[in-house]
Structure formats: structure tokens, C-alpha cells
Scaffold this motif. Structure first.
Motif, PDB file in Angstrom:
ATOM      1  N   HIS A 108       0.852  -1.194   0.000  1.00 31.39           N
ATOM      2  CA  HIS A 108       0.000   0.000   0.000  1.00 31.39           C
ATOM      3  C   HIS A 108       0.885   1.240   0.000  1.00 31.39           C
ATOM      4  CE1 HIS A 108      -3.603   2.386   0.737  1.00 31.39           C
ATOM      5  NE2 HIS A 108      -2.891   3.082   1.600  1.00 31.39           N
ATOM      6  N   GLU A 109       0.457   2.243  -0.751  1.00 33.77           N
ATOM      7  CA  GLU A 109       1.194   3.514  -0.790  1.00 33.77           C
ATOM      8  C   GLU A 109       0.207   4.670  -0.897  1.00 33.77           C
ATOM      9  OE1 GLU A 109       4.965   5.650  -3.084  1.00 33.77           O
ATOM     10  OE2 GLU A 109       3.976   3.927  -4.009  1.00 33.77           O
ATOM     11  N   GLU A 110       0.415   5.693  -0.066  1.00 35.47           N
ATOM     12  CA  GLU A 110      -0.395   6.910  -0.093  1.00 35.47           C
ATOM     13  C   GLU A 110       0.445   8.031  -0.701  1.00 35.47           C
ATOM     14  OE1 GLU A 110      -3.480   7.391   1.010  1.00 35.47           O
ATOM     15  OE2 GLU A 110      -3.916   5.753   2.406  1.00 35.47           O
ATOM     16  N   THR A 111      -0.146   8.829  -1.591  1.00 38.28           N
ATOM     17  CA  THR A 111       0.567   9.952  -2.193  1.00 38.28           C
ATOM     18  C   THR A 111      -0.259  11.231  -2.052  1.00 38.28           C
ATOM     19  OG1 THR A 111      -0.371   9.518  -4.389  1.00 38.28           O
ATOM     20  CG2 THR A 111       1.735   8.457  -3.853  1.00 38.28           C
ATOM     21  N   SER A 168       4.914  10.377  -1.945  1.00 37.79           N
ATOM     22  CA  SER A 168       4.499   9.751  -0.685  1.00 37.79           C
ATOM     23  C   SER A 168       5.095  10.456   0.521  1.00 37.79           C
ATOM     24  CB  SER A 168       4.901   8.273  -0.669  1.00 37.79           C
ATOM     25  OG  SER A 168       6.301   8.133  -0.826  1.00 37.79           O
ATOM     26  N   ARG A 169       6.215  11.153   0.321  1.00 36.71           N
ATOM     27  CA  ARG A 169       6.874  11.797   1.462  1.00 36.71           C
ATOM     28  C   ARG A 169       7.834  12.862   0.964  1.00 36.71           C
ATOM     29  NH1 ARG A 169      11.903   9.219   4.699  1.00 36.71           N
ATOM     30  NH2 ARG A 169      12.027  10.647   6.462  1.00 36.71           N
ATOM     31  N   VAL A 170       7.890  13.973   1.684  1.00 38.33           N
ATOM     32  CA  VAL A 170       8.853  15.031   1.406  1.00 38.33           C
ATOM     33  C   VAL A 170       9.616  15.329   2.690  1.00 38.33           C
ATOM     34  CG1 VAL A 170       9.203  17.428   0.696  1.00 38.33           C
ATOM     35  CG2 VAL A 170       7.407  16.067  -0.376  1.00 38.33           C
ATOM     36  N   ILE A 171      10.918  15.522   2.554  1.00 36.46           N
ATOM     37  CA  ILE A 171      11.759  15.926   3.680  1.00 36.46           C
ATOM     38  C   ILE A 171      12.265  17.334   3.406  1.00 36.46           C
ATOM     39  CG2 ILE A 171      13.879  15.477   4.988  1.00 36.46           C
ATOM     40  CD1 ILE A 171      13.627  12.542   3.997  1.00 36.46           C
ATOM     41  N   ILE A 172      12.146  18.201   4.401  1.00 40.87           N
ATOM     42  CA  ILE A 172      12.702  19.545   4.307  1.00 40.87           C
ATOM     43  C   ILE A 172      13.657  19.729   5.477  1.00 40.87           C
ATOM     44  CG2 ILE A 172      12.212  22.019   4.310  1.00 40.87           C
ATOM     45  CD1 ILE A 172       9.548  21.388   3.013  1.00 40.87           C
ATOM     46  N   ARG A 173      14.871  20.116   5.163  1.00 42.25           N
ATOM     47  CA  ARG A 173      15.945  20.179   6.162  1.00 42.25           C
ATOM     48  C   ARG A 173      16.665  21.517   6.046  1.00 42.25           C
ATOM     49  NH1 ARG A 173      19.499  20.067   9.796  1.00 42.25           N
ATOM     50  NH2 ARG A 173      21.065  18.422  10.032  1.00 42.25           N
ATOM     51  N   ASP A 174      16.790  22.217   7.157  1.00 45.18           N
ATOM     52  CA  ASP A 174      17.521  23.483   7.167  1.00 45.18           C
ATOM     53  C   ASP A 174      18.617  23.407   8.221  1.00 45.18           C
ATOM     54  OD1 ASP A 174      18.521  26.015   7.202  1.00 45.18           O
ATOM     55  OD2 ASP A 174      16.581  27.031   7.247  1.00 45.18           O
ATOM     56  N   PRO A 175      19.862  23.170   7.808  1.00 44.56           N
ATOM     57  CA  PRO A 175      20.968  23.059   8.769  1.00 44.56           C
ATOM     58  C   PRO A 175      21.197  24.323   9.582  1.00 44.56           C
ATOM     59  CG  PRO A 175      21.606  22.179   6.623  1.00 44.56           C
ATOM     60  CD  PRO A 175      20.318  22.929   6.430  1.00 44.56           C
ATOM     61  N   ASN A 176      20.629  25.460   9.123  1.00 44.13           N
ATOM     62  CA  ASN A 176      20.831  26.728   9.820  1.00 44.13           C
ATOM     63  C   ASN A 176      19.684  27.069  10.762  1.00 44.13           C
ATOM     64  OD1 ASN A 176      23.297  27.287   8.404  1.00 44.13           O
ATOM     65  ND2 ASN A 176      22.036  27.815   6.613  1.00 44.13           N
ATOM     66  N   ASN A 195      -0.030  16.045   6.620  1.00 41.80           N
ATOM     67  CA  ASN A 195       0.511  15.829   7.957  1.00 41.80           C
ATOM     68  C   ASN A 195       1.958  16.283   7.952  1.00 41.80           C
ATOM     69  OD1 ASN A 195      -1.762  14.752   9.051  1.00 41.80           O
ATOM     70  ND2 ASN A 195      -0.981  12.692   9.309  1.00 41.80           N
ATOM     71  N   TYR A 196       2.404  16.839   9.048  1.00 33.57           N
ATOM     72  CA  TYR A 196       3.818  17.181   9.140  1.00 33.57           C
ATOM     73  C   TYR A 196       4.347  16.782  10.510  1.00 33.57           C
ATOM     74  CZ  TYR A 196       2.667  21.292  11.993  1.00 33.57           C
ATOM     75  OH  TYR A 196       2.226  22.116  12.987  1.00 33.57           O
ATOM     76  N   VAL A 197       5.591  16.399  10.538  1.00 35.95           N
ATOM     77  CA  VAL A 197       6.247  15.997  11.773  1.00 35.95           C
ATOM     78  C   VAL A 197       7.619  16.637  11.820  1.00 35.95           C
ATOM     79  CG1 VAL A 197       7.159  14.078  13.127  1.00 35.95           C
ATOM     80  CG2 VAL A 197       5.046  13.777  11.826  1.00 35.95           C
ATOM     81  N   VAL A 198       7.940  17.248  12.941  1.00 32.97           N
ATOM     82  CA  VAL A 198       9.260  17.845  13.134  1.00 32.97           C
ATOM     83  C   VAL A 198      10.154  16.845  13.847  1.00 32.97           C
ATOM     84  CG1 VAL A 198      10.544  19.737  14.190  1.00 32.97           C
ATOM     85  CG2 VAL A 198       8.258  20.151  13.247  1.00 32.97           C
ATOM     86  N   THR A 201      16.109  17.596  14.772  1.00 34.60           N
ATOM     87  CA  THR A 201      16.775  18.797  14.290  1.00 34.60           C
ATOM     88  C   THR A 201      15.757  19.570  13.452  1.00 34.60           C
ATOM     89  OG1 THR A 201      17.532  17.614  12.328  1.00 34.60           O
ATOM     90  CG2 THR A 201      19.007  17.631  14.239  1.00 34.60           C
ATOM     91  N   ALA A 202      16.216  20.550  12.692  1.00 31.37           N
ATOM     92  CA  ALA A 202      15.326  21.294  11.793  1.00 31.37           C
ATOM     93  C   ALA A 202      15.052  20.411  10.576  1.00 31.37           C
ATOM     94  CB  ALA A 202      15.966  22.615  11.392  1.00 31.37           C
ATOM     95  N   TRP A 203      14.245  19.418  10.803  1.00 31.40           N
ATOM     96  CA  TRP A 203      13.928  18.376   9.824  1.00 31.40           C
ATOM     97  C   TRP A 203      12.419  18.212   9.830  1.00 31.40           C
ATOM     98  CZ3 TRP A 203      17.204  14.367   7.480  1.00 31.40           C
ATOM     99  CH2 TRP A 203      16.494  13.302   6.942  1.00 31.40           C
ATOM    100  N   LEU A 204      11.788  18.458   8.693  1.00 35.28           N
ATOM    101  CA  LEU A 204      10.340  18.420   8.586  1.00 35.28           C
ATOM    102  C   LEU A 204       9.944  17.320   7.607  1.00 35.28           C
ATOM    103  CD1 LEU A 204       7.862  20.125   9.605  1.00 35.28           C
ATOM    104  CD2 LEU A 204       8.056  21.402   7.473  1.00 35.28           C
ATOM    105  N   ASP A 205       9.104  16.390   8.059  1.00 30.01           N
ATOM    106  CA  ASP A 205       8.552  15.343   7.202  1.00 30.01           C
ATOM    107  C   ASP A 205       7.140  15.724   6.817  1.00 30.01           C
ATOM    108  OD1 ASP A 205      10.169  13.030   6.566  1.00 30.01           O
ATOM    109  OD2 ASP A 205      10.333  12.680   8.723  1.00 30.01           O
ATOM    110  N   LEU A 206       6.843  15.724   5.539  1.00 27.59           N
ATOM    111  CA  LEU A 206       5.494  15.984   5.052  1.00 27.59           C
ATOM    112  C   LEU A 206       4.906  14.693   4.503  1.00 27.59           C
ATOM    113  CD1 LEU A 206       6.093  19.293   3.032  1.00 27.59           C
ATOM    114  CD2 LEU A 206       5.605  19.027   5.463  1.00 27.59           C
ATOM    115  N   ALA A 207       3.647  14.426   4.826  1.00 31.05           N
ATOM    116  CA  ALA A 207       2.982  13.200   4.395  1.00 31.05           C
ATOM    117  C   ALA A 207       1.525  13.510   4.058  1.00 31.05           C
ATOM    118  CB  ALA A 207       3.052  12.130   5.494  1.00 31.05           C
ATOM    119  N   PRO A 208       0.843  12.595   3.372  1.00 27.14           N
ATOM    120  CA  PRO A 208      -0.582  12.823   3.084  1.00 27.14           C
ATOM    121  C   PRO A 208      -1.378  12.963   4.372  1.00 27.14           C
ATOM    122  CG  PRO A 208       0.286  10.973   1.810  1.00 27.14           C
ATOM    123  CD  PRO A 208       1.336  11.335   2.810  1.00 27.14           C
TER     124      PRO A 208
END
Length: 285
Positions: A108-111, A168-176, A195-198, A201-208
Motif C-alpha cells: 500500500h502507498e499513499e501519495t 508519498s513523502r517530502v523531507i525539508i531540512r535546514d541546517p541553519n 501531515n507534518y512531523v518535526v 533537528t530542523a527536519w520536517l517530514d510531510l505526508a498525506p
């Protein structure tokens, strides 16, 4: 708050987890202090405790924010598969992808359309790194992430291409930036429809929207004929909160932030003190 009905020796006699859901980074694997990555090594007490659970007939399911190809190596390290066992059920990408292993077979995969959220976030963090999963390969990224933070190949691409179609998933990362910066940003933007999860670190996961480790585990539990009341889940991150609340017994690792600890029924020892083994030994010792 600990649910005493799920404490060893309590009035609910004979309770034993039929499904054990385990996070990976910070739960099965120890964090490298200040490194943003984990040691790819299973501590012997954890390995032994997991195998006692397997021997007792429990279904062990890995549930992680990692992509599928970043989880199979951990399943191999734990020897969770073999001729005498059914193929594993694995919940990856924070619940967006459910697969069997070995070999990898996506069940199964959600997008979702991530473009609006990514554009909104980049307005506030224009120098952020962005990655989208390419299942079975690695990630498409706008710039290379720090070594060890992503598994698989990194293919450079423009933002427009990265979010041009359903993902299905996006990662956003800001080292600063800091994790707290991203928590405030998520609250400010609302990020409707996803949905988003922090992370730590400054790491953001985005999901359906509606997708989490809990939704992935609910799908697996249904296939296995196990209700959530018979599930034990162990994790340490903000992306584990729904999973800990879904399970009949949700346990936070000792080093988890207060937000995660408050969502759990109980708190075990830290990953550095083999907290998974401590908790599993309560039920399978």
C-alpha cells in the motif's frame, strides 16, 4: 501516565503483546551524539529481547520515517526473516508505504500533492534542502544532504521537478535552523491538507493527510488479525506520537522529548541503556 492494566503482574492477567511495533532511529539504533544519524548496529540485549518476542509468537513490525530501502538493512541486522518465518510486514515513510520483506513488495502507498506546502515553507526557509523519495532507489534532492542523513542515491533536481507530481513523502531540512523553528513554522502555516512531523533537528517530514505510523500499523494489524489492544509500540520521536497512542501499550524511550513522553502509557530506559530490551523483557523475559 502508565495504564496499570498493562503493567506486568497487574489484574489483566496473561496480557502479552501479539504485535510489537518498533521505531528504528533512537529506538533500535543509538544516535551519534551531535551527528544527526545513528549507529547501524543492534545492541546484543536488544537483539536477544526481540528474538524472545518472536519465539513467543509475537509479530514484530518495524515502523519508521525511513524509506523502504533504508529499513531492510535493519531487518537484516535483526534477523527478522528466514525460512521458518512469514515475510515481514514493514511500515515505512511514516506510514505512507507499507511493504512485505524479503523481497520488498509494496502492499500500500499513499501519495499527495506537496507543491503548495513546499513553496510555503521555502518562503520562510529559502536555503532549505528538499528531498522526495524515489522508492527503491533513494531521493531526488535540490541539494545534497549532510552525509549519512539519507540512504540510497541522491539525484539532483530543481524544486519544480521534485514536486511536479504526487509523492508519498517530502523531507525539508535546514541546517541553519532548529527543531523549535520548524515547530513554530508548522503552527504558523497550518499546512492544510497534509501531515507534518518535526524531527530532532530542523527536519520536517510531510505526508498525506491522515497518514502516520499509526495508520500504517492499523493496516498491518488488520491483515494479521490483531487489534490495537494487543499491540505494544515503542518509539522516541514526534513521528511516533500517533503510534504510541494507537497501541494498547505505547512506550516512549527515555531520551524522548516531553511531548512524546506525555503521549505514551509508559517510559522505558533511553536508547543508550537498551530501553527496548528493558520493555520487551517485561513481557517476554
Amino acid at each position: 501516565m502508565v495504564d496499570s492494566a498493562l503493567e506486568p503482574g497487574s489484574s489483566r492477567t496473561g496480557w502479552q503483546p501479539r504485535l510489537v511495533a518498533l521505531d528504528i532511529d533512537g529506538t533500535l539504533l543509538k544516535w551519534v551524539e551531535g551527528g544527526g544519524l545513528t549507529h547501524e548496529e543492534i545492541a546484543p540485549p536488544v537483539y536477544d529481547a526481540v528474538h524472545r518476542a518472536l519465539a513467543a509468537g509475537a509479530h514484530v513490525v518495524l515502523a519508521s520515517g525511513r524509506s523502504a530501502h533504508g529499513m531492510t538493512t535493519v531487518a537484516d541486522l535483526l534477523d527478522l526473516h528466514g525460512e521458518e518465518r512469514d515475510r515481514l510486514w514493514v511500515v515505512s515513510s511514516n506510514g505512507a508505504v507499507v511493504f512485505r520483506y524479503p523481497p520488498v513488495e509494496v502492499v500500500h502507498e499513499e501519495t499527495f500533492d506537496a507543491r503548495p506546502a513546499v513553496e510555503a515553507i521555502l518562503e520562510h526557509h529559502p536555503d532549505a534542502l528538499v528531498a522526495v523519495e524515489e522508492r527503491g532507489v533513494g531521493y531526488r534532492v535540490n541539494r545534497h544532504f549532510p552525509d549519512g542523513e539519507l540512504t540510497g542515491e541522491m539525484t539532483l533536481a530543481e524544486i519544480e521537478e521534485i514536486v511536479s507530481g504526487p509523492v508519498s513523502r517530502v523531507i525539508i531540512r535546514d541546517p541553519n535552523a532548529t527543531a523549535e523553528d520548524f515547530v513554530r513554522l508548522g503552527e504558523r502555516l497550518g499546512l492544510h491538507g497534509i501531515n507534518y512531523v518535526v524531527g530532532w533537528t530542523a527536519w520536517l517530514d510531510l505526508a498525506p493527510v491522515g497518514v502516520s505510523k499509526a495508520s500504517g500499523l492499523a493496516r498491518v494489524a488488520g491483515e494479521l488479525g490483531v487489534g490495537p489492544e494487543h499491540a505494544l509500540a515503542i518509539g522516541d520521536g514526534r513521528n511516533d506520537i500517533e503510534m504510541l497512542q494507537w497501541a494498547g501499550r505505547g512506550v516512549a524511550m527515555g531520551q524522548a522529548v516531553d511531548e512524546v513522553r506525555q503521549a505514551a502509557h509508559a517510559v522505558t530506559e533511553s536508547v543508550y541503556d537498551d530501553g527496548v530490551a528493558v520493555e520487551l523483557d517485561r513481557w517476554f523475559g
